[in-house]
Design a protein around this motif. Structure first.
Motif, PDB file in Angstrom:
ATOM      1  N   VAL A 195      37.576  41.286  41.198  1.00 21.01           N
ATOM      2  CA  VAL A 195      37.294  41.586  39.797  1.00 21.01           C
ATOM      3  C   VAL A 195      37.781  42.991  39.462  1.00 21.01           C
ATOM      4  O   VAL A 195      38.366  43.219  38.405  1.00 21.01           O
ATOM      5  CB  VAL A 195      35.788  41.423  39.503  1.00 21.01           C
ATOM      6  N   ARG A 196      37.556  43.940  40.368  1.00 21.43           N
ATOM      7  CA  ARG A 196      38.012  45.318  40.133  1.00 21.43           C
ATOM      8  C   ARG A 196      39.533  45.363  40.008  1.00 21.43           C
ATOM      9  O   ARG A 196      40.076  46.022  39.132  1.00 21.43           O
ATOM     10  CB  ARG A 196      37.557  46.233  41.265  1.00 21.43           C
ATOM     11  N   ARG A 197      40.236  44.640  40.886  1.00 19.17           N
ATOM     12  CA  ARG A 197      41.703  44.615  40.830  1.00 19.17           C
ATOM     13  C   ARG A 197      42.206  44.011  39.523  1.00 19.17           C
ATOM     14  O   ARG A 197      43.224  44.430  38.992  1.00 19.17           O
ATOM     15  CB  ARG A 197      42.280  43.830  42.004  1.00 19.17           C
ATOM     16  N   LEU A 198      41.498  43.021  39.017  1.00 19.13           N
ATOM     17  CA  LEU A 198      41.928  42.343  37.794  1.00 19.13           C
ATOM     18  C   LEU A 198      41.585  43.121  36.529  1.00 19.13           C
ATOM     19  O   LEU A 198      42.224  42.939  35.497  1.00 19.13           O
ATOM     20  CB  LEU A 198      41.318  40.942  37.725  1.00 19.13           C
ATOM     21  N   THR A 199      40.571  43.976  36.600  1.00 21.89           N
ATOM     22  CA  THR A 199      40.122  44.666  35.390  1.00 21.89           C
ATOM     23  C   THR A 199      40.465  46.149  35.350  1.00 21.89           C
ATOM     24  O   THR A 199      40.279  46.781  34.311  1.00 21.89           O
ATOM     25  CB  THR A 199      38.599  44.512  35.221  1.00 21.89           C
ATOM     26  N   SER A 200      40.942  46.711  36.440  1.00 23.80           N
ATOM     27  CA  SER A 200      41.227  48.147  36.476  1.00 23.80           C
ATOM     28  C   SER A 200      42.621  48.457  35.945  1.00 23.80           C
ATOM     29  O   SER A 200      43.509  47.602  35.937  1.00 23.80           O
ATOM     30  CB  SER A 200      41.113  48.676  37.902  1.00 23.80           C
ATOM     31  N   ASP A 201      42.803  49.695  35.544  1.00 27.05           N
ATOM     32  CA  ASP A 201      44.083  50.204  35.085  1.00 27.05           C
ATOM     33  C   ASP A 201      45.056  50.289  36.259  1.00 27.05           C
ATOM     34  O   ASP A 201      44.656  50.608  37.383  1.00 27.05           O
ATOM     35  CB  ASP A 201      43.848  51.589  34.471  1.00 27.05           C
ATOM     36  N   TRP A 227      34.753  39.241  46.066  1.00 24.87           N
ATOM     37  CA  TRP A 227      34.775  38.990  44.633  1.00 24.87           C
ATOM     38  C   TRP A 227      34.702  40.280  43.844  1.00 24.87           C
ATOM     39  O   TRP A 227      35.339  40.440  42.814  1.00 24.87           O
ATOM     40  CB  TRP A 227      33.642  38.041  44.222  1.00 24.87           C
ATOM     41  N   ARG A 228      33.918  41.217  44.322  1.00 21.38           N
ATOM     42  CA  ARG A 228      33.814  42.515  43.642  1.00 21.38           C
ATOM     43  C   ARG A 228      35.172  43.217  43.648  1.00 21.38           C
ATOM     44  O   ARG A 228      35.608  43.751  42.637  1.00 21.38           O
ATOM     45  CB  ARG A 228      32.750  43.371  44.330  1.00 21.38           C
TER      46      ARG A 228
END
Length: 125
Positions: A13-19, A9-10
């Motif tokens: 979430v990082r993949r969905l919110t990162s540039d 999940w971490r």
């Protein structure tokens, strides 16, 4: 929820919110390490190095007597300029291509450079 689920999940979430550029740099850095290459940011002047990354740009720089082909290689950590003296074009050296280059690191104008590096074209997959 298990420990591996928290990691999943971490990462999600990082993949969905990162540039996108940041994610691309991370992927290139991981691929570089998996391919047995060094991180460009860790390479020092005078050191024999193997770097793997994506060619960002290619340019012909005509000097006084001989042409010079220059390619900017990015491995996710830092740029390295690849310079082939006396060459106008090399088949396969083009923007977007993944290559592995080997040579002795030099510094020119504060930037890392490999002169006449040995290189291998990599699969893009």
């Amino acid at each position: 929820m298990s420990k591996t689920d928290g990691g999943y999940w971490r990462r999600l979430v990082r993949r969905l919110t990162s540039d996108v550029a940041e994610l691309d740099a991370d992927d290139l850095s991981e691929r570089s390490q998996a391919g047995g290459a060094q991180r460009a940011s860790d390479c020092q002047c005078g050191q024999e190095a193997v770097v793997l990354g994506r060619v960002r740009s290619v340019g012909l720089c005509p000097k006084a007597s001989a042409p010079t082909l220059e390619a900017e290689l990015y491995d996710g950590t830092e740029d390295v300029t690849l310079v082939w003296l006396g060459r106008r074009r090399i088949a396969g050296i083009e923007p977007g291509r993944i290559i592995k280059a080997r040579g002795r690191i030099a510094v020119r104008d504060g930037r890392k450079v490999l002169y006449n590096p040995y290189y291998e074209l990599q699969n893009t997959a």
